[in-house]
Design a protein around this motif. Sequence first.
Motif, PDB file in Angstrom:
ATOM      1  N   LEU A 179      15.813 -19.709 -34.938  1.00  0.00           N
ATOM      2  CA  LEU A 179      16.039 -20.052 -33.682  1.00  0.00           C
ATOM      3  C   LEU A 179      15.984 -21.175 -32.906  1.00  0.00           C
ATOM      4  N   HIS A 180      16.813 -21.375 -31.854  1.00  0.00           N
ATOM      5  CA  HIS A 180      16.663 -22.532 -31.156  1.00  0.00           C
ATOM      6  C   HIS A 180      15.662 -22.405 -29.723  1.00  0.00           C
ATOM      7  N   LYS A 181      15.156 -21.255 -29.633  1.00  0.00           N
ATOM      8  CA  LYS A 181      14.088 -20.937 -28.582  1.00  0.00           C
ATOM      9  C   LYS A 181      13.286 -20.439 -29.410  1.00  0.00           C
ATOM     10  N   ASP A 182      12.048 -20.477 -29.416  1.00  0.00           N
ATOM     11  CA  ASP A 182      10.948 -19.354 -29.816  1.00  0.00           C
ATOM     12  C   ASP A 182       9.674 -20.104 -29.290  1.00  0.00           C
ATOM     13  N   ASN A 183       9.249 -19.763 -27.980  1.00  0.00           N
ATOM     14  CA  ASN A 183       8.002 -19.878 -27.433  1.00  0.00           C
ATOM     15  C   ASN A 183       6.896 -18.831 -27.791  1.00  0.00           C
TER      16      ASN A 183
ATOM     17  N   ASP B 350      10.841  -6.804 -17.831  1.00  0.00           N
ATOM     18  CA  ASP B 350      11.720  -7.784 -18.001  1.00  0.00           C
ATOM     19  C   ASP B 350      11.443  -8.420 -19.192  1.00  0.00           C
ATOM     20  N   CYS B 351      12.290  -8.697 -20.178  1.00  0.00           N
ATOM     21  CA  CYS B 351      12.094  -9.100 -21.546  1.00  0.00           C
ATOM     22  C   CYS B 351      13.015 -10.509 -21.604  1.00  0.00           C
ATOM     23  N   ASP B 352      12.422 -11.460 -22.615  1.00  0.00           N
ATOM     24  CA  ASP B 352      13.043 -12.541 -22.515  1.00  0.00           C
ATOM     25  C   ASP B 352      12.963 -12.804 -24.090  1.00  0.00           C
ATOM     26  N   ILE B 353      14.148 -12.606 -24.815  1.00  0.00           N
ATOM     27  CA  ILE B 353      14.035 -12.779 -26.357  1.00  0.00           C
ATOM     28  C   ILE B 353      15.065 -13.588 -26.870  1.00  0.00           C
ATOM     29  N   ALA B 354      14.815 -14.030 -28.144  1.00  0.00           N
ATOM     30  CA  ALA B 354      15.849 -14.775 -28.932  1.00  0.00           C
ATOM     31  C   ALA B 354      16.264 -14.423 -30.309  1.00  0.00           C
ATOM     32  N   LEU B 408       8.672   0.335 -24.318  1.00  0.00           N
ATOM     33  CA  LEU B 408       9.941  -0.240 -24.089  1.00  0.00           C
ATOM     34  C   LEU B 408       9.917  -1.652 -24.377  1.00  0.00           C
ATOM     35  N   ARG B 409       8.793  -2.551 -23.979  1.00  0.00           N
ATOM     36  CA  ARG B 409       8.644  -3.877 -24.488  1.00  0.00           C
ATOM     37  C   ARG B 409       8.615  -3.905 -25.827  1.00  0.00           C
ATOM     38  N   ALA B 410       7.864  -3.035 -26.564  1.00  0.00           N
ATOM     39  CA  ALA B 410       7.506  -3.099 -27.885  1.00  0.00           C
ATOM     40  C   ALA B 410       9.169  -2.843 -28.570  1.00  0.00           C
ATOM     41  N   LEU B 411       9.668  -2.147 -28.186  1.00  0.00           N
ATOM     42  CA  LEU B 411      11.043  -1.793 -28.706  1.00  0.00           C
ATOM     43  C   LEU B 411      12.075  -3.064 -28.534  1.00  0.00           C
ATOM     44  N   VAL B 412      12.284  -3.766 -27.618  1.00  0.00           N
ATOM     45  CA  VAL B 412      12.761  -4.952 -27.084  1.00  0.00           C
ATOM     46  C   VAL B 412      12.443  -5.928 -28.371  1.00  0.00           C
ATOM     47  N   ASP B 413      11.034  -5.966 -28.426  1.00  0.00           N
ATOM     48  CA  ASP B 413      10.473  -7.342 -28.992  1.00  0.00           C
ATOM     49  C   ASP B 413      11.030  -6.721 -30.485  1.00  0.00           C
ATOM     50  N   GLY B 414      10.604  -5.520 -30.891  1.00  0.00           N
ATOM     51  CA  GLY B 414      10.445  -5.367 -32.315  1.00  0.00           C
ATOM     52  C   GLY B 414      12.318  -5.409 -32.935  1.00  0.00           C
ATOM     53  N   THR B 415      13.214  -5.048 -31.925  1.00  0.00           N
ATOM     54  CA  THR B 415      14.747  -5.067 -32.333  1.00  0.00           C
ATOM     55  C   THR B 415      14.979  -6.535 -32.502  1.00  0.00           C
ATOM     56  N   ALA B 416      14.431  -7.293 -31.532  1.00  0.00           N
ATOM     57  CA  ALA B 416      14.683  -8.716 -31.892  1.00  0.00           C
ATOM     58  C   ALA B 416      14.263  -9.266 -33.180  1.00  0.00           C
ATOM     59  N   VAL B 417      13.054  -9.178 -33.380  1.00  0.00           N
ATOM     60  CA  VAL B 417      12.552  -9.300 -34.612  1.00  0.00           C
ATOM     61  C   VAL B 417      13.250  -8.825 -35.915  1.00  0.00           C
ATOM     62  N   GLU B 418      13.542  -7.746 -35.991  1.00  0.00           N
ATOM     63  CA  GLU B 418      14.499  -7.016 -36.753  1.00  0.00           C
ATOM     64  C   GLU B 418      15.573  -7.681 -37.083  1.00  0.00           C
ATOM     65  N   LEU B 419      16.224  -8.250 -36.169  1.00  0.00           N
ATOM     66  CA  LEU B 419      17.530  -9.115 -36.183  1.00  0.00           C
ATOM     67  C   LEU B 419      17.246 -10.653 -36.750  1.00  0.00           C
ATOM     68  N   GLY B 420      16.092 -10.921 -37.063  1.00  0.00           N
ATOM     69  CA  GLY B 420      15.951 -12.222 -37.127  1.00  0.00           C
ATOM     70  C   GLY B 420      15.566 -13.149 -36.120  1.00  0.00           C
ATOM     71  N   GLY B 421      15.052 -12.463 -34.842  1.00  0.00           N
ATOM     72  CA  GLY B 421      14.851 -13.232 -33.717  1.00  0.00           C
ATOM     73  C   GLY B 421      13.503 -13.344 -33.256  1.00  0.00           C
ATOM     74  N   SER B 422      13.090 -13.608 -32.244  1.00  0.00           N
ATOM     75  CA  SER B 422      11.681 -13.787 -31.793  1.00  0.00           C
ATOM     76  C   SER B 422      11.754 -12.913 -30.496  1.00  0.00           C
ATOM     77  N   PHE B 423      10.421 -12.530 -30.330  1.00  0.00           N
ATOM     78  CA  PHE B 423      10.096 -11.476 -28.943  1.00  0.00           C
ATOM     79  C   PHE B 423       9.743 -12.722 -27.668  1.00  0.00           C
ATOM     80  N   SER B 424       9.981 -13.613 -27.950  1.00  0.00           N
ATOM     81  CA  SER B 424       9.681 -14.758 -26.824  1.00  0.00           C
ATOM     82  C   SER B 424      10.659 -15.956 -26.943  1.00  0.00           C
ATOM     83  N   ALA B 425      11.486 -15.892 -26.237  1.00  0.00           N
ATOM     84  CA  ALA B 425      12.470 -17.261 -26.254  1.00  0.00           C
ATOM     85  C   ALA B 425      11.857 -18.496 -25.442  1.00  0.00           C
ATOM     86  N   GLU B 426      11.988 -18.216 -23.993  1.00  0.00           N
ATOM     87  CA  GLU B 426      11.731 -19.466 -23.055  1.00  0.00           C
ATOM     88  C   GLU B 426      10.600 -19.204 -22.368  1.00  0.00           C
ATOM     89  N   HIS B 427      10.265 -18.107 -22.046  1.00  0.00           N
ATOM     90  CA  HIS B 427       9.240 -17.680 -20.822  1.00  0.00           C
ATOM     91  C   HIS B 427       7.702 -17.834 -21.425  1.00  0.00           C
TER      92      HIS B 427
END
Lengths: 469, 469
Positions: A179-183, B350-354, B408-427
């Motif tokens: 990822l390019h962003k991962d805080n 509000d969620c901020d994921i990558a 809901l937050r856990a769902l968003v975070d978990g889905t991001a991680v499941e796709l190779g992402g992060s539950f926290s991008a820039e916030h």
Amino acid sequence: MTYLDAAAAIVGPTQILTGEALAPWRRDWTGQYLSDPAGLVRPGSTAEVSALLALASRHGQAIVPVSGATGLTGGAVAGPEAVLLSTERLSTIRSISAAERTAEVEAGVVLSTLHAAAEEEGLLYPVTFGARGSARIGGLLATNAGGSNVLAYGNTRDTCLGIEAVLPDGRVLSLMSALHKDNSGLNLRHLMIGSEGQLGIITAAVLKLVPAPRIRATAMLAPRDLAAALTLLNRLQDETGGKVVACEYMPDIYIAGHLRYVAGAREPFGQRHAHNVMIELASPSAADAAPGEDGQPRLSAQLEALLAGALEEGLILDATIAQSEAQRAEMWARRESAAELTFARRPFVDCDIAVPLAQVAAFLQLIRQRVRALVPGAEDMVVAHLGDGNIHYTIYPGEAGLAQAAELRALVDGTAVELGGSFSAEHGIGLSKLPAMRAVKDPVAVETMRAIKAALDPAGLLNAGKTIP
Amino acid sequence: MTYLDAAAAIVGPTQILTGEALAPWRRDWTGQYLSDPAGLVRPGSTAEVSALLALASRHGQAIVPVSGATGLTGGAVAGPEAVLLSTERLSTIRSISAAERTAEVEAGVVLSTLHAAAEEEGLLYPVTFGARGSARIGGLLATNAGGSNVLAYGNTRDTCLGIEAVLPDGRVLSLMSALHKDNSGLNLRHLMIGSEGQLGIITAAVLKLVPAPRIRATAMLAPRDLAAALTLLNRLQDETGGKVVACEYMPDIYIAGHLRYVAGAREPFGQRHAHNVMIELASPSAADAAPGEDGQPRLSAQLEALLAGALEEGLILDATIAQSEAQRAEMWARRESAAELTFARRPFVDCDIAVPLAQVAAFLQLIRQRVRALVPGAEDMVVAHLGDGNIHYTIYPGEAGLAQAAELRALVDGTAVELGGSFSAEHGIGLSKLPAMRAVKDPVAVETMRAIKAALDPAGLLNAGKTIP
């Protein structure tokens, strides 16, 4: 059971080297650092690295990680109390994603192997330097290697998106993000990068790739002085929108050394100049590679026009643009023979410092005076990544002056710091710069490093006695 | 003597706020986080910050640092046991060096103030986002803020060359380098950046500036789908040599929200499209800004030609290029009203994921299904920094569905991680993402963060109960 006996059960007996088999590791390539390790283990997977470090924790066994062994600071030196752990067998490029422009690689991949693999996908892994045929990714990351393209693409840390490392007690830290962003909390990736094996052993990484240049334009220039070189560098960056990828400084003393010590070396210009700079522009754009009105690629024409203007203004006194790949290769070979020509004479005291860009000329003037005041008759060698303010400054004190090697190093380090610079630019600390860490690094920073080291490696088993005084 | 009484002796009694004067700090700007601090202290120098933290150590006083208070994760929330420490009075831009392209600034400088000061020198500080009129540099660094230009210039950490911070016990960590290469031990600068006030309070920094663009070319596009948008983004980057500075995704639901909640909002196109992307190219080059054969700046002509090709190919269905600064401003205002239109309806989650770039479409499809399966009738809002794979995803669960906010937050975070992402991008993490840190962050990473926190802040006085679970 000894550590090595127990380690053999993890990696297999053929992956444990002792005695005569250790000969290649007993002396570093500069000839300055000697090792006498109890043995060397070669794990073949992250799981084996993990098991080896957990075992070392239980045995209280000191471990020194070794990667490509191309470092210059003694960072992989091992005494008889220590076992070397080589990551050379972790040599798989796991994947390259052309769409996402990333590569997932293991720590033992050789830099030039990654270069070739990226090129096959039309991409570039931008970190490069002379030792690319031996240096391995784990070592690049552990030392945050620099090189000749930092100006455009940053240091190794700037190319790393994700990392996997084994902590001193064997736990595996998994941060293999693309990822390019991962805080998400403290940035442990950046903490591990450049930590020189103090906090863990890097086993794999996700690296950023960039589009391969479609066109490169390379030139040797003779700037009026270093201030003129910087003015021209800024202008080239602005006018091309940041396409300068290298800006390498070779004063006349370097050209003379090149002609003297390197077979087949040729003069860069018809006459000798005090200041010589190699610059390279690169662009992935088809428009830049396409021929313009004069038939040559637009980027080359743009460089030619900008250099013609600089000549007219008197910013530069001479310029040669490479007209073929062979001419470009000759320019790069001149720069990349730095180690060969620097280490051709002995004894030497090699330093790697950085100063703010505008202070390069002041540093060179000052240090030469000070070195000669300390060791009359001392000679020197200079080559610099000018766009980064990074100077490789080597002193030849003679056999008699060698007794003052420590004072000479302190003089170079202190002069760099005095001018707002650092005593360590891209080679790292290892053993060679421990005195400078004690003398001139912010003491609160050193205390903080000690606290972190103690928290993650309480027994001090990993690469002990280096980097953090 | 209470902590606040003793603190008054350091900063003067007028710089201590209590009671009614704390009203602006009791509620964050999203209305989601409430504070009830014992008081607020406003030091006027690094030395005062140092004295205040040393005093807090002696008193065992919990301290919560606050900067511009524009965060979205509750990172500056303070309970009655804590004292807020505001860096707002450290508001001096100490120097700007046009030659070296650096700015030395104190932590309390407002982002838009730095933008204006850099512009006066023909330079740009590239980090920018909607809250730039309130956000302060210390907060940007403490949270490693992202924003709309990360694609071209990186996150805040990538723009920072040097840093000064006060450690929890009051010692001052001085790493105010302006160097591009400085490998001297563990990288404490990168450790402090993004540490959200867990390890110290940042008081000053040296920031990189870049040449101000001479020309910008901005357009609204309607890509066929998100895959087409990525294809076009890569092509624009390659063909222009990396001049795309922003690539912002606004699906139709965002356009609809904009039209409904923001006064004066207008449709981007004559007809509505499912996918809308704003892109901006920028260049400091005079050649790019100069008029070409058709009379318009070359960069604009290049963009027009590339978009014409993309239209013909069917990659995009519609495109509008800004023909004036007013039209460009309207495009940016549409994107930067994200907070206004997102927070216009309540309650929200509000969620901020990558996610990796290629997974943005998959994420959006998947998360919408999952959210509606959990809370039937839930609505959502989407806006994304497409070039970074960074999605701001907001759910409106209704008053009844609000009980499931954590799921809901856990769902968003978990889905991001499941796709190779992060539950926290820039916030960042703050309070809002502590559950995700517990649930999905690598446990070895969390343990390592705890060990570092304990080593540097053994009493746990600095911004306790946040970021590191």
